[in-house]
Design a protein around this motif. Structure first.
Motif, mmCIF file in Angstrom:
data_model
loop_
_atom_site.group_PDB
_atom_site.id
_atom_site.type_symbol
_atom_site.label_atom_id
_atom_site.label_comp_id
_atom_site.label_asym_id
_atom_site.label_seq_id
_atom_site.Cartn_x
_atom_site.Cartn_y
_atom_site.Cartn_z
ATOM 1 N N THR A 278 18.627 42.291 -38.969
ATOM 2 C CA THR A 278 17.740 43.016 -38.076
ATOM 3 C C THR A 278 17.595 42.289 -36.739
ATOM 4 O O THR A 278 17.678 42.900 -35.666
ATOM 5 N N GLU B 13 9.226 46.458 -35.848
ATOM 6 C CA GLU B 13 10.455 46.955 -36.449
ATOM 7 C C GLU B 13 11.377 47.677 -35.478
ATOM 8 O O GLU B 13 12.519 47.969 -35.801
ATOM 9 N N GLN C 256 8.791 43.396 -46.396
ATOM 10 C CA GLN C 256 10.220 43.385 -46.080
ATOM 11 C C GLN C 256 10.839 42.054 -46.501
ATOM 12 O O GLN C 256 10.233 41.004 -46.334
ATOM 13 N N ARG D 132 14.981 51.255 -43.937
ATOM 14 C CA ARG D 132 15.870 50.157 -43.560
ATOM 15 C C ARG D 132 17.315 50.643 -43.559
ATOM 16 O O ARG D 132 17.757 51.283 -44.501
#
Lengths: 331, 447
Positions: A138, A305, B110, B142
């Protein structure tokens, strides 16, 4: 001018800085309210600076995951300072506490330590490492996006060939950021993938190559050796590379983060930290411990996020975020 | 580094009081301070530590410790008892519904390891309980999370139910339940997206999911390395979902795992399983008492003993001990011993379980590379019978032959010979120590 005022003025003078500090304030709302709230509680409860006060302060800092050794050092220094300046009132101690915290973070260095080492006319290689589940892939996606926004030509190498779905995950991020992903099949040799990545990045004259690696717990010797091998491959192909080895750390991690930083440094010579999940209620105090004990700076902070939720780490903003309640209350 | 076990921490204080006829209140205070620091270093939440210390102090100031001959040991014992009690008993059972399918829901932050644990749990259900689970991919957020579960399903040869990323997780779960009934799956394991406990929107989604599928088990998956924040996370998830149990992941790392204690203290829900590795069969029952030892940094003595008991032939062990004593230990014995040790599991696991191993000279930074063991094995196997029995006959040409035969180098052969020699010396010392008075530096804190 007191230290707090200096910190405050820093953000008043410069609008850009103000924007940065706003983002931190927003992202670290929970962190801040609990941490500085506790310091305020503490100060309200104790009017005299005595042993009990220091013991409680110790606890507050430990709750922020600052790290026991760092806390002990800090408390010792505070005690000295209090004696030296003959401070009896807890209100005055507050100033000294925050001053010390920033001091621990910067030491003798200046803000340059937070800059990412990107070469001007040459391919820069960034190797990204860390334990399982901290958010390496990420963070790479976010970082690729950011570098691309800065006008860099970025290539990603899918070096996590172990975890199910890791390659696909990086590909999705590659699409989102609009950058190419170099990959091989699942289970292939990560060093070979990185090698391919370097070749590809060189041939298309890219500016930055970001290498993903599989998450691994730092006590697995074989896996750490594998990582050292990956780094050697990069070193061999491009002299002076990797230009950055970024260790991704989960802000919720406790004291083990120190072990992580130490062991990954031994294997790959970590140059900076990406502190993720700082938008939770975790305090991120571990940053101070790692700087204090291992001298590794934080370069980025993950504050959410979205693809834009990766911020250049700014310790002043970070500390300002921690202490914003206290600062504003004084106005 | 900063990590010292309680036993090491208490050494200093204990030294001071040995020889004293009586232990003063000040001594106890000092000891409990060390206990407190040890627990904090292990990431136990400070509020939990505070309560514990209060109870420990009460017991320690009482007769139990002050009148004991070994106050240090006694303090450790009291601490361990308190910790073990707080950790509770063992609960590694999974609920079974009266009318199948049994629905299991996974939740957590997460990166805690929900998807991997989902795969492991399914594997355990099939292997140990002979069940046929259906995996459900409800992580629609995700990137590639569904792909990850599907890959795990392939590896396990188990069906995975997914509807892509455009469908609401609640709807996916509902459909999955129907399918499970149709196809007679007796377990349904629902993987969900990781989320922050502060994210009220996503937390509400979980609650909605819960109300729709009525799970029989709701597992909170928590990273064993979590710091002080573990209490906040566990409390929030438990309040909203009323979880039924906890799975602690990444326990094969070198974290003390104080989070386990914090979670148990704030939720009072059992920790049922522990993730012990990246492979799909590495999910184990959680042993609270061993966790207490680990948090205190006393090594997992029990696990070690248990492993040794199941793997080492007792008669052979006795023979070995005799050989050690008489110094007639040969390379053949060494090879056999290596085989037995290897059957106990990864070596660094074993090392981690030996109390004080990190303090022993030479072992402190010993990094055990399993690949090297393969080399060692090859070298020994390339020796003749005679050489194995009596390494003193080794000369340059023999060494060369061995190196060639084992695909190593003469220097590696030399190194092994030297190590073997040193090992024999060490064994002699150890056996002498056992014969004499209490061994210095080698006595285990609890034995």
């Amino acid at each position: 001018m007191g230290f707090m005022d200096k910190l405050k003025n820093r953000f008043k003078q410069n609008e850009e800085n103000e924007e940065v500090s706003e983002k931190y304030k927003e992202g670290m709302k929970k962190t801040r309210s609990s941490f500085s709230g506790k310091i305020n509680d503490l100060i309200a409860r104790y009017r005299k600076v005595d042993e009990d006060f220091f013991e409680e302060l110790e606890e507050v800092l430990i709750t922020a995951d600052v790290g026991v050794m760092t806390v002990m050092d800090l408390i010792d220094e505070l005690k000295m300072e209090v004696k030296r300046q003959n401070i009896k009132d807890t209100q005055e101690v507050k100033e000294v506490i925050s001053e010390k915290l920033v001091e621990i973070y910067y030491g003798d260095d200046d803000e340059e330590i937070e800059q990412l080492n990107i070469q001007k006319d040459q391919l820069s290689v960034i190797l990204v490492v860390g334990v399982n589940g901290v958010g390496k892939t990420t963070s790479i996606g976010k970082l690729a996006h950011q570098l691309k926004q800065d006008g860099k030509d970025v290539v990603l190498a899918a070096g996590d060939t172990f975890r199910a779905g890791a390659i696909e995950q990086l590909e999705v991020w590659g699409e989102r950021a609009g950058v190419d992903v170099i990959k091989q099949g699942a289970g292939s040799d990560p060093a070979a993938v990185i090698f391919d990545g370097i070749k590809a990045a060189k041939s298309r004259k890219a500016d930055v190559l970001i290498c993903d690696t599989a998450g691994r717990l730092q006590n697995k010797v074989n896996l750490m050796n594998e990582l050292a091998k990956v780094k050697r491959v990069i070193e061999r192909e491009i002299p002076g590379a990797p230009h950055e080895v970024l260790l991704v750390l989960d802000a919720t991690t406790g004291q083990n983060a120190l072990n992580q930083a130490k062991t990954f440094s031994d294997a790959t010579n970590v140059t900076g930290i990406v502190l993720t999940k700082l938008d939770g209620s975790a305090k991120g105090g571990i940053v101070l411990a790692i700087r204090n004990e291992l001298n590794i700076p934080v370069k980025y902070a993950g504050l959410g996020e979205k693809i834009t939720d990766l911020q250049r780490f700014d310790a002043h903003a970070f500390v300002y975020g921690l202490f914003a309640d206290i600062l504003e209350e004084e106005e | 580094m900063a990590f010292e076990g309680l036993a090491e921490r208490l050494q200093g204080t204990i030294k001071k009081i040995t020889g004293k006829g009586k232990v003063s209140e000040q001594d106890v205070k000092e000891m409990t301070r060390e206990v407190r620091l040890a627990l904090l270093e292990a990431d136990v939440n400070f509020k939990v530590v505070k309560d514990l210390i209060k109870r420990i102090k009460e017991r320690a100031v009482g007769q139990e410790v002050m009148e004991s001959l070994t106050p240090g040991q006694q303090v450790i014992k009291v601490v361990k008892e308190e910790l073990t009690e707080l950790m509770g008993g063992e609960h590694s059972k999974i609920a079974t519904a009266d009318r199948p399918p049994t629905v299991v829901m996974m939740a957590g932050l997460q990166g805690a390891g929900k998807t991997t644990t989902t795969g492991k749990l399914a594997n355990l259900l099939r292997k140990k309980y002979n069940r046929s689970p259906l995996l459900v991919a409800c992580d629609v957020y995700r990137p590639a999370a569904i792909k990850q579960l599907e890959t795990l399903g392939q590896q396990l040869n188990m069906p995975v139910f997914s509807m892509g990323t455009d469908t609401n997780p609640v709807e996916i779960a509902e459909k999955a339940l129907e399918k499970a009934k149709e196809e007679h799956h007796d377990y349904v394991i629902i993987d969900t997206a990781g989320r922050l406990h502060l994210d009220s929107e996503l937390m509400d989604e979980l609650e909605q999911l819960k109300n729709t599928v009525n799970p029989h088990e709701i597992f909170l998956v928590v990273d064993a390395m979590t710091g002080q924040d573990a209490v906040n996370v566990a409390e929030s998830f438990n309040e909203q979902l009323d979880i039924t149990g906890v799975v602690l992941t990444k326990l094969d790392g070198d974290t003390r795992g104080g989070a386990a204690l914090s979670i148990k203290a704030v939720t009072d829900k059992p920790i049922k399983f522990a993730g012990m590795g990246e492979k799909l069969d590495e999910l184990e029952a959680f042993h609270p008492e061993r966790m207490a030892s680990r948090i205190l940094g006393m090594g997992d003595v029990l696990s070690l003993i248990e492993k040794a008991q199941t793997n080492v032939d007792e008669k052979k062990a006795k023979e070995l001990e005799d050989k050690m004593r008489t110094m007639s230990f040969t390379f053949d014995d060494f090879l056999e011993q290596m085989g037995q040790v290897k059957s106990m599991g990864p070596l660094d696991d074993l090392m981690a379980m030996i109390p004080g191993a990190n303090k022993m000279k030479g072992l402190k930074n010993a990094q055990i590379d399993e690949k090297q063991l393969v080399h060692v094995e090859a070298i020994i196997q390339s020796m003749t019978k005679k050489e194995r029995q009596d390494p003193s006959i080794m000369n340059a040409s023999r060494k060369k032959r061995i190196a060639k035969g084992s695909g190593t180098s003469v220097s590696q052969v030399n190194r092994l010979l030297k190590q073997f020699d040193e090992m024999k010396k060490m064994m002699k010392q150890m056996t002498n120590m056992q014969k004499g008075k209490k061994g210095k530096g080698m006595n285990l804190p609890f034995m």
